[in-house]
Design an enzyme around this catalytic site. Sequence first.
Site, PDB file in Angstrom:
ATOM      1  N   ASP A  11     -16.295  12.357 -26.159  1.00 38.78           N
ATOM      2  CA  ASP A  11     -14.777  12.130 -25.665  1.00 38.78           C
ATOM      3  C   ASP A  11     -14.179  13.582 -25.744  1.00 38.78           C
ATOM      4  O   ASP A  11     -14.028  13.855 -26.972  1.00 38.78           O
ATOM      5  CB  ASP A  11     -14.068  11.109 -26.249  1.00 38.78           C
ATOM      6  N   ASP A 135     -16.697  -1.262 -17.412  1.00 38.13           N
ATOM      7  CA  ASP A 135     -15.969  -1.821 -18.404  1.00 38.13           C
ATOM      8  C   ASP A 135     -16.095  -3.390 -18.494  1.00 38.13           C
ATOM      9  O   ASP A 135     -15.643  -3.786 -17.473  1.00 38.13           O
ATOM     10  CB  ASP A 135     -14.896  -1.114 -18.613  1.00 38.13           C
TER      11      ASP A 135
END
Length: 257
Positions: A11, A135
């Site tokens: 990330d 997700d």
Amino acid sequence: MLAKRVIPCLDVHDGQVTRGVQFGKAEAGELRNVGDPVELALRYNEQGADELVFFDITASAHGRATMVGVIQRVAEQCFMPLTVGGGIRTLADMQTMLKSGADKVSINSAALANPDLIREGAEKFGSQCIVVSIDAKRVAPDRWDVFSHGGRKPTGLEAVGWARRAVELGAGEIVLNSIDADGTKAGFDLAITRRTSESVGVPVVASGGAGKLEHMADVLLEGKADAVLAASIFHFGELTVGEVKQFLAKQNITVRL
């Protein structure tokens, strides 16, 4: 049999690799700085990672320019496939990242808002370049729904159905993130991973919940995933990619050593 892949995920926030505590908690105040993305990429390259995933959590115009620089620097020094996600909303965004050195682009909320983006991307760049990240959260004993915007917004879409539609539109790979398991280090969600893997004809990458070696083997064998994705356990040195692969090989799982 195709080798199963082990994929570290980085990330990136303002040019540095960071790690949030749990899913959707990636606000700046809750991030731990992990280090320089190029240094980490080189480390994982040496450890034998099959791919790297970069996720731009800044997802702004400034962040995009920073991310292009990161990808260019990594692509010059590492020779494994690179996937980039986060804030990719248009064909132009895809092209920018692919020209910078990425091999694949990952889309999530943008694909939900405009499913035709999957088809357009596949037609222009090829299905092998288009990854759809999903997700998923369990909302009933036997149902998982898709959430957007970092897992905060319910869409009402059933996860496996959305995965099937994404593949029909041209997605060449699905990354399945379990919101329930992410950050827990208690293991992947095997049920939804298996259900998705059995329902689509493209590779499924399992994400969310990696905490120990056995979790990796479980999701590849029981969950029928094609690859495992993890962040913290690699970034903080709990496991190396090589250790994961050696363990998987001992479980008679085909990996590229």
